[in-house]
Design an enzyme around this catalytic site. Structure first.
Site, short mmCIF file in Angstrom:
data_model
loop_
_atom_site.label_atom_id
_atom_site.label_comp_id
_atom_site.label_asym_id
_atom_site.label_seq_id
_atom_site.Cartn_x
_atom_site.Cartn_y
_atom_site.Cartn_z
N ARG A 151 2.08 0.61 -4.56
CA ARG A 151 1.26 1.18 -5.64
C ARG A 151 1.54 0.45 -6.93
NH1 ARG A 151 2.36 6.37 -7.29
NH2 ARG A 151 0.33 6.52 -8.26
N LYS A 170 13.93 6.14 -1.82
CA LYS A 170 12.59 6.07 -1.23
C LYS A 170 12.66 5.82 0.28
CE LYS A 170 8.08 4.42 -2.20
NZ LYS A 170 7.12 4.56 -3.26
N ARG A 215 8.24 10.16 -13.53
CA ARG A 215 9.68 9.87 -13.59
C ARG A 215 10.41 11.13 -14.03
NH1 ARG A 215 7.89 5.66 -12.20
NH2 ARG A 215 8.10 3.57 -13.02
C1 BTN Z 1 4.13 2.59 -2.51
O1 BTN Z 1 4.20 1.78 -3.44
O2 BTN Z 1 4.85 3.58 -2.46
C2 BTN Z 1 3.12 2.37 -1.40
C3 BTN Z 1 3.63 1.45 -0.35
C4 BTN Z 1 2.65 1.23 0.78
C5 BTN Z 1 3.12 0.19 1.78
C6 BTN Z 1 2.23 0.11 2.98
S1 BTN Z 1 2.94 -0.84 4.30
C7 BTN Z 1 1.43 -0.80 5.16
C8 BTN Z 1 0.33 -1.00 4.13
N1 BTN Z 1 0.11 -2.39 3.88
C9 BTN Z 1 0.43 -2.75 2.64
O3 BTN Z 1 0.33 -3.90 2.17
N2 BTN Z 1 0.87 -1.68 1.96
C10 BTN Z 1 0.85 -0.49 2.77
#
Ligand code: BTN
Length: 315
Positions: A113, A178, A310
């Protein structure tokens, strides 16, 4: 490459000659592929003269047969891609019809994100993207990203990670570490039919990583490795059930479950939106999934993909 890995994953020694015979290629071709495995996939091979090559400890890859046999949607398992979300979009552009799921053993450009990257080492975690077609435009999508968070949480609880909780909008954490993240991407007509890509990353078996922020994995929490194929199946099933309920009843049926697992309920928080910071107390969510905060004694609601929460005392 996939076929070579299938042969090596048992952790036993295999001679170059045997590998070449089974793959139907020359020993030189085998040697080149072995080098590529080491270079591109950071795999360490053990070589012994007269015995051949071995993958120390073996390797458990995602099993497409197990996943496809019980998944509610068609599934494609890739060895390698830049991002499973990006791969979904490419396949849509080529005319593939939703719904479908893409999983990969590693991502070279995993997206998080707010423009962040997502660490995606080979054969350790789950990189999962589901695409669905949704009618009724963006209002039908409201709350779906939080619903996906509930589905991920249910899957993790079913695997015994009972300490996992949620942080608005859809981070999955244990304490402040996380464990999983969700990136929802929308395409199509905002007023009519749109396509929603649910990109989900779960830290499954990762034990070491040099990441900026605190993280954990299912394996760290449970003290033993997890079967990623079964975890992928559980995730698909939970998503399927949650999305079906959301389609008929909206977000409301998820609200109390979401708040029960909200790790920052009642905490002093700050909400970051571009350059502005709003401080207050996290009260929970409303029945559309918007964050409710008490700001200077007044309750306000916030929603939007670029917002980030946060803790106030988190420097
Ligand atoms: C976040 O920032 O919390 C979201 C992370 C999401 C990661 C997943 S892995 C599968 C899919 N492909 C990506 O490039 N991103 C999501």
């Amino acid at each position: 490459m996939q076929a070579l890995l299938e042969l090596l994953k048992d952790g036993h020694f295999h001679s170059g000659e045997e590998l070449g015979r089974l793959l139907g290629v020359s020993r030189t071709a085998v040697w080149k592929q072995l080098q590529q495995l080491e270079r591109d996939f950071s795999i360490r091979l053990h070589r012994v003269r007269g015995k051949g090559y071995r993958l120390p400890g073996g390797m458990r890859l995602l099993d497409p047969a197990v996943i496809c046999s019980a998944s509610p949607w068609p599934v494609e398992v890739l060895l390698d891609t830049d991002s499973t979300n990006a791969q979904v979009v490419r396949e849509l552009a080529l005319g593939r019809c939703p719904p479908f799921v893409i999983l990969a053993e590693r991502q070279t450009g995993g997206r998080g994100r707010r423009g962040r990257s997502w660490s995606s080492p080979f054969a350790e975690n789950l990189y999962f993207s589901l695409v669905l077609e949704v009618e009724g435009g963006f209002p039908s999508v409201e709350g779906l990203s939080l619903v996906a968070g509930v589905a991920v949480l249910r899957a993790l609880h079913a695997f015994g990670v009972l300490g996992a909780g949620l942080k608005w909008p859809n981070d999955v954490l244990v304490g402040d570490a996380k464990l999983a993240g969700i990136l929802l991407e929308l395409y199509g007509d905002p007023a009519d039919i749109c396509r929603v890509v649910f990109g989900i990353g779960i830290n499954a078996n990762m034990l070491s990583a040099d990441l900026e922020r605190s993280w954990t994995s299912v394996r760290r929490e449970l003290g033993e490795p997890v079967d990623r194929s079964q975890l992928a199946l559980m995730l698909a099933r939970q998503l399927h059930d949650c999305i079906a309920l959301h389609k008929t009843h909206g977000f409301e049926p998820f609200r109390s479950e979401w708040e029960r697992y909200h790790l920052w309920q009642g905490r002093k928080v700050k909400l970051l939106s571009g350059q502005s910071i709003i401080e207050g107390e996290a009260l929970g969510i409303d029945d559309r999934g918007a964050l409710r905060m008490s700001v200077e004694g007044v309750e306000r609601s916030f929603s939007g993909g670029e917002l980030s929460l946060r803790l106030s005392d988190d420097s």
